[in-house]
Design an enzyme around this catalytic site. Structure first.
Site, PDB file in Angstrom:
ATOM      1  N   TYR A 184       0.781  -1.228  -0.040  1.00  0.00           N
ATOM      2  CA  TYR A 184      -0.094   0.158   0.108  1.00  0.00           C
ATOM      3  C   TYR A 184       1.038   1.234   0.029  1.00  0.00           C
ATOM      4  O   TYR A 184       1.910   1.331  -0.129  1.00  0.00           O
ATOM      5  CB  TYR A 184      -1.049  -0.021   1.249  1.00  0.00           C
ATOM      6  CG  TYR A 184      -1.797  -1.326   1.082  1.00  0.00           C
ATOM      7  CD1 TYR A 184      -2.672  -1.575  -0.061  1.00  0.00           C
ATOM      8  CD2 TYR A 184      -2.151  -2.025   2.213  1.00  0.00           C
ATOM      9  CE1 TYR A 184      -3.298  -2.663  -0.453  1.00  0.00           C
ATOM     10  CE2 TYR A 184      -2.799  -3.392   1.975  1.00  0.00           C
ATOM     11  CZ  TYR A 184      -3.536  -3.532   1.005  1.00  0.00           C
ATOM     12  OH  TYR A 184      -4.360  -4.549   0.735  1.00  0.00           O
ATOM     13  N   ARG A 232       2.642  -0.994  11.280  1.00  0.00           N
ATOM     14  CA  ARG A 232       2.922  -2.406  10.622  1.00  0.00           C
ATOM     15  C   ARG A 232       4.046  -2.210   9.309  1.00  0.00           C
ATOM     16  O   ARG A 232       3.812  -1.278   8.429  1.00  0.00           O
ATOM     17  CB  ARG A 232       1.672  -2.802  10.086  1.00  0.00           C
ATOM     18  CG  ARG A 232       1.842  -4.015   9.204  1.00  0.00           C
ATOM     19  CD  ARG A 232       0.300  -4.703   8.984  1.00  0.00           C
ATOM     20  NE  ARG A 232       0.284  -5.665  10.260  1.00  0.00           N
ATOM     21  CZ  ARG A 232      -0.729  -6.838  10.246  1.00  0.00           C
ATOM     22  NH1 ARG A 232      -1.837  -6.785   8.941  1.00  0.00           N
ATOM     23  NH2 ARG A 232      -1.082  -7.561  11.128  1.00  0.00           N
ATOM     24  N   LEU A 305      -0.298 -17.114  10.724  1.00  0.00           N
ATOM     25  CA  LEU A 305      -0.647 -18.342  10.933  1.00  0.00           C
ATOM     26  C   LEU A 305      -0.286 -18.900  12.174  1.00  0.00           C
ATOM     27  O   LEU A 305       0.062 -20.121  12.484  1.00  0.00           O
ATOM     28  CB  LEU A 305       0.264 -19.269   9.801  1.00  0.00           C
ATOM     29  CG  LEU A 305       0.018 -18.976   8.206  1.00  0.00           C
ATOM     30  CD1 LEU A 305       0.580 -19.964   7.296  1.00  0.00           C
ATOM     31  CD2 LEU A 305      -1.835 -18.886   8.040  1.00  0.00           C
ATOM     32  N   GLY A 327      -5.255 -13.613  13.628  1.00  0.00           N
ATOM     33  CA  GLY A 327      -6.301 -12.993  12.621  1.00  0.00           C
ATOM     34  C   GLY A 327      -7.269 -14.392  12.313  1.00  0.00           C
ATOM     35  O   GLY A 327      -8.427 -14.349  12.805  1.00  0.00           O
TER      36      GLY A 327
END
Length: 360
Positions: A184, A232, A305, A327
C-alpha cells in the site's frame, strides 16, 4: 514453559492491555462509503468479548481514494467518526483496548471485494477512481496506472493522516497502527521495487522512508504522547532487489530513535505479485519480529498463521515478540483467547454473561 506470560498484562505508555493477544486488522469489505455498520459492531464486539487484550479495526482509509475497495472503512468525516466512537466504547466495554489501523492503499486502491473477484475497478466505473502512487507504474497487469504524487500532493496526504489521527483520538481509540506494509502507499514508497523516484522521496533508505517519517510526525501531532503508536511493516519483499530484513532492522532503529513509535507489527510481502514466499507455515514471520526486537531494541508483534495456543505462548515466553497478532483463528472463533487460556491453564477472564460457557 511459562505459558502464563501470554496472559499477563502489558503496557504501552498509559495504555495497559489485559494480555498479549491482539486481534489483527482484518478487512471485512462490508462498509458503505467508508461507514462502519452493524457488521462491524458485531464483528469487533464479539472479539472484544472473546478475551483479546487489544482489538484493532481493519485498515481504515484517511481519504476516500485511499480505500482498498469501495467497501472498506474510512475515517475522514463526522458521520464515520460517530460510529467509530461507538466501536471504541463497545470494544472497551468488552475489556479490550480499542485500536485502529489507518492507511492509504496507494496504487493498490480501487479493487473489488475478494468474493466479487477482487479485480481492479476501472476509473470509468461509477465505483472506481484513479489510484495514486510513488510513480506511474501499476501494481500488476490489469491495474490502472497510478497518478505519480507530486511533493505538494504528498504533503496533502500526510495532512490527511493527521486529520484521521485527530478523529481517532476524538472517537476514543487508544492505539493507532499505521499501515506501512503489503504494497500500500507507505510501503510502495519504502520498497525499492516500487519506488524509483529521483527526488527527496526516493533513492536510499532515508529517502524511501521519508513519507513514513512524515506520516509518523504528522500523526503524533494529533495523537497524544500518552497513547501508543504502532507501525505495521513488510519486513521483507520476498524478491531480489526488494526490502530485506537487514534494511528493516535499520528502519526500525530509526523509528525507535524518533521516540514516537512503540511497536513494530512484523508482516511481509505485498509489494509485487511476483514475490516468492519459500514456505507458508505457522510462524513463518516470527523470525522477523524476533530479529527486530533483539537488534533494534523496540517492541514487536508477531503475526502470520499463529493458531495454536502453545505456539502463541512460546513466542511470548521466549521473548521473540511482545504481542501475538491473531487473525484467521479469531475469525473462526471469536473466543480463541478464552479457549487458549483454558487450554494452557491460565485464568479465564470471562464476561459475566458467559460464565456458564463450557470451553473445550
Amino acid at each position: 514453559m511459562p505459558v502464563a506470560k501470554l496472559f499477563e498484562p502489558i503496557s504501552f505508555r498509559s495504555v495497559t492491555a489485559r494480555n498479549r493477544i491482539a486481534v489483527a486488522p482484518m478487512c471485512q469489505y462490508s462498509a458503505t462509503d467508508g461507514l462502519p455498520n452493524d457488521w462491524h459492531v458485531q464483528h469487533l464486539g464479539a472479539r472484544a468479548m472473546g478475551g483479546a487484550g487489544i482489538v484493532i479495526t481493519e485498515a481504515t482509509a484517511v481519504v476516500a481514494e485511499g480505500r482498498i475497495t469501495p467497501y472498506c472503512l474510512g475515517l475522514y468525516n463526522d458521520e464515520q467518526q460517530a460510529v467509530f466512537a461507538r466501536l471504541a466504547r463497545l470494544i472497551g466495554s468488552g475489556g479490550a483496548v480499542p485500536g485502529i489501523q489507518i492507511g492509504h492503499a496507494g496504487r493498490k486502491a480501487g479493487t473489488d471485494a475478494p468474493w466479487l473477484g477482487g479485480k481492479p475497478i476501472p476509473p470509468s466505473d461509477p465505483t472506481g477512481w484513479v489510484p495514486v502512487g510513488a510513480t506511474t507504474e501499476p501494481f500488476a497487469d490489469g491495474y490502472t496506472a497510478p497518478h505519480a504524487l507530486t511533493v505538494g500532493e504528498i504533503a496533502t496526504i500526510v495532512g490527511q493522516f493527521a486529520a484521521t489521527a485527530r478523529r481517532a483520538r476524538l472517537a476514543g481509540m487508544k492505539v493507532i497502527e499505521l499501515h506501512g506494509a503489503h504494497g500500500y502507499l507507505i510501503h510502495s514508497f519504502t520498497s525499492p521495487l516500487s519506488n524509483t523516484r529521483n527526488d527527496g522521496y526516493g533513492g536510499d533508505l532515508a529517502g524511501r522512508s521519508r513519507l513514513l517519517m512524515e506520516v509518523i510526525e504528522a500523526t503524533r501531532s494529533e495523537w497524544p504522547d500518552d497513547l501508543p503508536l504502532f507501525v505495521r511493516l513488510s519486513c521483507v519483499d520476498w524478491m531480489a532487489g526488494g526490502i530485506d530484513l537487514a534494511e528493516t532492522v535499520e528502519l526500525a532503529r530509526r523509528l525507535k530513535a524518533t521516540g514516537k513509535v512503540d511497536l513494530i507489527d512484523c508482516s511481509s510481502g505485498g509489494a509485487s505479485p511476483a514475490q516468492k514466499i519459500p514456505s507458508l507455515h505457522p510462524g513463518y514471520q516470527v523470525p522477523f519480529a524476533e530479529a527486530i526486537r533483539r537488534q533494534a531494541g523496540i517492541a514487536t508483534g508477531a503475526v502470520g498463521l499463529i493458531t495454536a495456543p502453545e505456539h502463541a505462548a512460546e513466542i511470548v515466553a521466549n521473548e521473540r515478540a511482545d504481542l501475538v497478532f491473531i487473525g484467521r483463528a479469531v475469525l473462526a472463533d471469536p473466543a480463541w483467547p478464552l479457549r487458549a487460556a483454558k487450554h494452557l491453564g491460565a485464568p479465564v477472564d470471562f464476561q459475566p454473561q458467559y460464565l456458564r460457557a463450557n470451553l473445550t
